[in-house]
Design a protein around this motif. Structure first.
Motif, mmCIF file in Angstrom:
data_model
loop_
_atom_site.group_PDB
_atom_site.id
_atom_site.type_symbol
_atom_site.label_atom_id
_atom_site.label_comp_id
_atom_site.label_asym_id
_atom_site.label_seq_id
_atom_site.Cartn_x
_atom_site.Cartn_y
_atom_site.Cartn_z
ATOM 1 N N CYS A 64 0.952 -1.251 -0.076
ATOM 2 C CA CYS A 64 0.138 -0.041 0.036
ATOM 3 C C CYS A 64 0.696 1.238 -0.042
ATOM 4 C CB CYS A 64 -0.896 0.002 1.198
ATOM 5 S SG CYS A 64 -0.195 -0.248 2.836
ATOM 6 N N GLY A 65 2.180 0.966 -0.101
ATOM 7 C CA GLY A 65 3.063 2.217 -0.062
ATOM 8 C C GLY A 65 3.653 2.488 1.291
ATOM 9 N N GLY A 66 4.994 3.005 1.009
ATOM 10 C CA GLY A 66 5.709 3.132 2.267
ATOM 11 C C GLY A 66 6.377 1.958 2.757
ATOM 12 N N LEU A 67 7.162 1.898 3.935
ATOM 13 C CA LEU A 67 8.024 0.992 4.606
ATOM 14 C C LEU A 67 7.294 0.768 5.893
ATOM 15 C CD1 LEU A 67 11.137 2.826 3.729
ATOM 16 C CD2 LEU A 67 10.325 1.013 2.516
ATOM 17 N N VAL A 68 7.555 -0.607 6.098
ATOM 18 C CA VAL A 68 7.530 -1.087 7.522
ATOM 19 C C VAL A 68 8.932 -1.281 8.095
ATOM 20 C CG1 VAL A 68 7.176 -3.418 6.881
ATOM 21 C CG2 VAL A 68 6.635 -3.149 9.108
ATOM 22 N N TRP A 69 9.198 -0.787 9.216
ATOM 23 C CA TRP A 69 10.395 -0.790 10.137
ATOM 24 C C TRP A 69 10.401 -1.637 11.038
ATOM 25 C CZ3 TRP A 69 14.857 1.906 8.547
ATOM 26 C CH2 TRP A 69 14.582 3.047 7.635
ATOM 27 N N GLY A 70 11.428 -2.619 11.340
ATOM 28 C CA GLY A 70 11.345 -3.440 12.231
ATOM 29 C C GLY A 70 12.613 -4.610 12.300
ATOM 30 N N HIS A 71 12.408 -5.625 12.566
ATOM 31 C CA HIS A 71 13.427 -6.690 12.452
ATOM 32 C C HIS A 71 12.898 -8.068 12.379
ATOM 33 C CE1 HIS A 71 17.097 -9.104 12.944
ATOM 34 N NE2 HIS A 71 17.804 -7.893 12.885
ATOM 35 N N GLY A 72 12.107 -8.608 13.114
ATOM 36 C CA GLY A 72 11.688 -9.924 12.987
ATOM 37 C C GLY A 72 12.800 -11.075 13.595
ATOM 38 N N GLY A 73 12.305 -12.140 13.921
ATOM 39 C CA GLY A 73 12.895 -12.938 14.612
ATOM 40 C C GLY A 73 12.642 -14.393 14.533
ATOM 41 N N THR A 74 13.637 -15.490 14.644
ATOM 42 C CA THR A 74 13.231 -16.882 14.636
ATOM 43 C C THR A 74 14.166 -17.593 15.662
ATOM 44 O OG1 THR A 74 13.193 -16.758 12.196
ATOM 45 C CG2 THR A 74 13.566 -18.997 13.219
ATOM 46 N N SER A 75 13.318 -18.277 16.648
ATOM 47 C CA SER A 75 14.091 -19.273 17.682
ATOM 48 C C SER A 75 13.515 -20.496 17.005
ATOM 49 C CB SER A 75 13.374 -18.852 18.838
ATOM 50 O OG SER A 75 13.859 -19.607 19.747
ATOM 51 N N PRO A 76 14.035 -21.463 17.739
ATOM 52 C CA PRO A 76 13.740 -23.159 17.181
ATOM 53 C C PRO A 76 12.185 -23.137 17.193
ATOM 54 C CG PRO A 76 15.594 -23.146 18.487
ATOM 55 C CD PRO A 76 15.243 -21.946 18.569
ATOM 56 N N GLY A 77 11.405 -22.631 18.130
ATOM 57 C CA GLY A 77 10.168 -22.971 18.000
ATOM 58 C C GLY A 77 9.217 -21.716 17.712
ATOM 59 N N TYR A 78 9.756 -20.681 17.255
ATOM 60 C CA TYR A 78 8.800 -19.360 16.946
ATOM 61 C C TYR A 78 9.475 -18.753 15.671
ATOM 62 C CZ TYR A 78 7.209 -20.258 21.781
ATOM 63 O OH TYR A 78 6.984 -20.923 22.977
ATOM 64 N N ARG A 79 8.603 -17.932 14.864
ATOM 65 C CA ARG A 79 8.960 -17.110 14.083
ATOM 66 C C ARG A 79 8.012 -15.954 14.160
ATOM 67 N NH1 ARG A 79 10.741 -17.963 8.083
ATOM 68 N NH2 ARG A 79 12.376 -19.171 9.147
ATOM 69 N N THR A 80 8.674 -14.764 14.363
ATOM 70 C CA THR A 80 7.943 -13.463 14.442
ATOM 71 C C THR A 80 8.250 -12.495 13.213
ATOM 72 O OG1 THR A 80 7.777 -13.536 16.935
ATOM 73 C CG2 THR A 80 7.551 -11.245 15.815
ATOM 74 N N ARG A 81 7.330 -11.885 12.502
ATOM 75 C CA ARG A 81 7.641 -11.018 11.635
ATOM 76 C C ARG A 81 6.579 -9.905 11.874
ATOM 77 N NH1 ARG A 81 11.168 -13.388 10.623
ATOM 78 N NH2 ARG A 81 12.095 -14.313 8.844
ATOM 79 N N GLY A 82 7.211 -8.414 11.672
ATOM 80 C CA GLY A 82 6.310 -7.108 12.114
ATOM 81 C C GLY A 82 6.986 -5.983 11.892
ATOM 82 N N GLY A 83 6.691 -4.716 12.506
ATOM 83 C CA GLY A 83 7.393 -3.719 12.529
ATOM 84 C C GLY A 83 6.377 -2.610 12.565
ATOM 85 N N VAL A 84 6.763 -1.259 12.123
ATOM 86 C CA VAL A 84 5.900 0.103 12.374
ATOM 87 C C VAL A 84 5.975 0.630 11.315
ATOM 88 C CG1 VAL A 84 6.184 -0.164 14.970
ATOM 89 C CG2 VAL A 84 7.540 1.389 13.638
ATOM 90 N N THR A 85 5.188 1.592 11.013
ATOM 91 C CA THR A 85 5.198 2.616 9.828
ATOM 92 C C THR A 85 5.360 3.931 10.468
ATOM 93 O OG1 THR A 85 2.739 2.786 9.866
ATOM 94 C CG2 THR A 85 3.743 0.954 8.524
ATOM 95 N N GLU A 86 5.593 4.919 9.292
ATOM 96 C CA GLU A 86 6.138 6.429 9.651
ATOM 97 C C GLU A 86 4.762 7.025 10.413
ATOM 98 O OE1 GLU A 86 8.869 7.445 9.723
ATOM 99 O OE2 GLU A 86 9.796 6.454 8.283
ATOM 100 N N ASP A 87 3.544 6.563 10.122
ATOM 101 C CA ASP A 87 2.274 7.164 10.623
ATOM 102 C C ASP A 87 1.845 6.394 11.850
ATOM 103 O OD1 ASP A 87 1.266 4.717 9.598
ATOM 104 O OD2 ASP A 87 -0.211 5.819 8.098
ATOM 105 N N GLY A 88 2.517 5.321 12.455
ATOM 106 C CA GLY A 88 2.200 4.990 13.788
ATOM 107 C C GLY A 88 1.509 3.552 13.715
ATOM 108 N N ARG A 89 1.068 2.758 12.391
ATOM 109 C CA ARG A 89 0.545 1.642 12.516
ATOM 110 C C ARG A 89 1.587 0.667 13.011
ATOM 111 N NH1 ARG A 89 -0.246 1.444 6.253
ATOM 112 N NH2 ARG A 89 0.938 3.107 6.594
ATOM 113 N N ALA A 90 1.193 -0.384 13.793
ATOM 114 C CA ALA A 90 2.157 -1.305 13.731
ATOM 115 C C ALA A 90 1.527 -2.729 13.664
ATOM 116 C CB ALA A 90 2.545 -1.279 15.186
ATOM 117 N N ALA A 91 2.217 -3.842 13.550
ATOM 118 C CA ALA A 91 1.863 -5.244 13.264
ATOM 119 C C ALA A 91 2.945 -6.048 13.719
ATOM 120 C CB ALA A 91 1.121 -5.674 12.076
ATOM 121 N N ASN A 92 2.865 -7.155 14.693
ATOM 122 C CA ASN A 92 3.848 -8.024 14.771
ATOM 123 C C ASN A 92 2.919 -9.441 15.044
ATOM 124 O OD1 ASN A 92 6.918 -8.121 15.425
ATOM 125 N ND2 ASN A 92 5.913 -6.137 15.898
#
Length: 387
Positions: free
Chosen positions: A334-362
């Motif tokens: 939808c345009g713009g960028l999501v800033w974050g990192h993400g992570g993986t452990s043997p039992g979990y994976r996480t993706r997500g981050g935040v946008t310039e206008d304050g939206r966030a999702a993980n």
């Protein structure tokens, strides 16, 4: 710990190799979050459908998410089963092993020390840790602190060492950081420092040692004081030595050792194998808070945040992904960028981050997905932020 490793090592399980989700164009200046426009937050049914699909179609034991919409409201979601042995529900916003999201916490501490004049970003690592990095094609006298944080050092990944070839054999084993580092020092450099980009957990192992040398305190204590307590992350912690449990309600995490092998419960583990590269335990909501506070200027002065958001191409992590100093950017549909990192452990994976206008999702799933499912996990983040 994490992922998107080069093809030659794609068959191996990664802790942090696959972890990441955000960093933008080089030299991007600090920008405060703009006022959130009046608009509907992500539709619960759309996000829920994505999580349901990750469970029912992709075979993830569970999926859980925290989403903050354009209206500033936060919502949580769950799908699947929190414990395959008992059939227990997934705890809402349960704790998860956040894997390489830890790198963003560590990078913040290093950059705070830069702001305090105690570390030079373009100073050789050998200045602080003399003689530590000597090996086949690499030398700490030629590797800077910036190169550690940006994965441009060329250091080989300690996760490729034989000692970590079988995670089931080391689930409860304590590793000293130097023991892990020795596994990297026995390998050849990936490239000459400053001439390429490749994700290597060793960079953040060394960053943790750097924090300890400069402050005289354990890296976990510095992360807790300077980041976790500072912004009130009540459900986030760095595991202490010998602490193998996840403290609060959580979905169990599972490891698949081979494509057709049964899932192994890997919830409890000695996180020393991840250490400064991936040991943090958190929740999706706390991760949203952390990245929002970071991009909002609450953790770093403007000069250091601008350095953090100065990025290089990191296409191994996905189309359009760029990597800064412990943080990544990824384009949104939808345009713009999501800033974050993400992570993986043997039992979990996480993706997500935040946008310039304050939206966030993980969003987190409770086993390490294959590549197609991992792509759908990233797409689910895009859906959460764009709808």
């Amino acid at each position: 710990m994490n992922e998107h490793a080069p093809q030659r090592r794609a068959h191996r399980i990664r802790l942090v190799r696959y972890a990441m989700t955000a960093t933008a164009t080089a030299g991007l200046a600090l920008t405060a979050f703009a006022p959130a426009p009046a608009s509907a937050a992500p539709r619960p049914d759309t996000v829920q459908q994505r999580l349901n699909a990750l469970v029912k179609e992709d075979g993830m034991p569970a999926a859980l998410a925290a989403v903050k919409g354009r209206d500033g409201r936060s919502r949580t979601y769950t799908a699947g089963v929190g414990d395959l042995a008992t059939g227990a529900r997934v705890p809402v916003d349960g704790q998860i092993r956040a894997g390489s999201n830890t790198k963003a916490f560590v990078a913040v501490v290093v950059l705070q020390l830069v702001a305090e004049g105690r570390i030079g970003l373009d100073t050789a690592v050998d200045t602080y840790l003399p003689g530590l990095l000597r090996g086949d094609g690499f030398d700490g006298r030629n590797i800077t602190v910036r190169q550690l944080l940006q994965h441009t050092s060329g250091l080989p990944d300690y996760m490729d060492a034989p000692a970590l070839a079988d995670f089931t054999a080391v689930q409860y084993r304590w590793f000293e950081p130097r023991e892990l580092l020795d596994g990297a020092l026995a390998q050849k450099a990936r490239f000459a420092s400053g001439t390429g980009w490749e994700y290597s957990n060793t960079n953040y192992l060394v960053a943790g040692l750097l924090i300890q040398k400069v402050t005289g305190r354990p890296f976990g204590e510095e992360v807790t004081k300077r980041v976790i307590d500072r912004i009130g992350l009540r459900h986030t912690y760095v595991p202490a030595a010998g602490d193998t449990a996840v403290h609060e309600p959580h979905p169990h995490g599972y490891l698949r050792t081979a494509p057709d092998a049964p899932l192994v419960d890997y919830t409890a583990m000695d996180a020393s194998m991840a250490w400064a590269a991936g040991a943090v335990v958190s929740t999706n909501t706390d991760l949203n808070t952390f990245y929002g506070a970071l991009l909002g200027g609450r953790l770093l002065p403007a000069a250091q945040l601008a350095q953090m958001r100065t990025t290089v191409p990191a296409e191994l992590l996905g189309d359009g992904v760029r990597y800064g100093l412990g943080i990544q950017s990824r384009p949104l549909t939808c345009g713009g960028l999501v800033w974050g990192h993400g992570g993986t452990s043997p039992g979990y994976r996480t993706r997500g981050g935040v946008t310039e206008d304050g939206r966030a999702a993980n969003i987190t799933v409770t086993t390490v997905p294959d590549a197609p499912t991992g792509k759908r996990l990233t797409d689910a983040v895009d859906t959460a932020l764009c709808r």
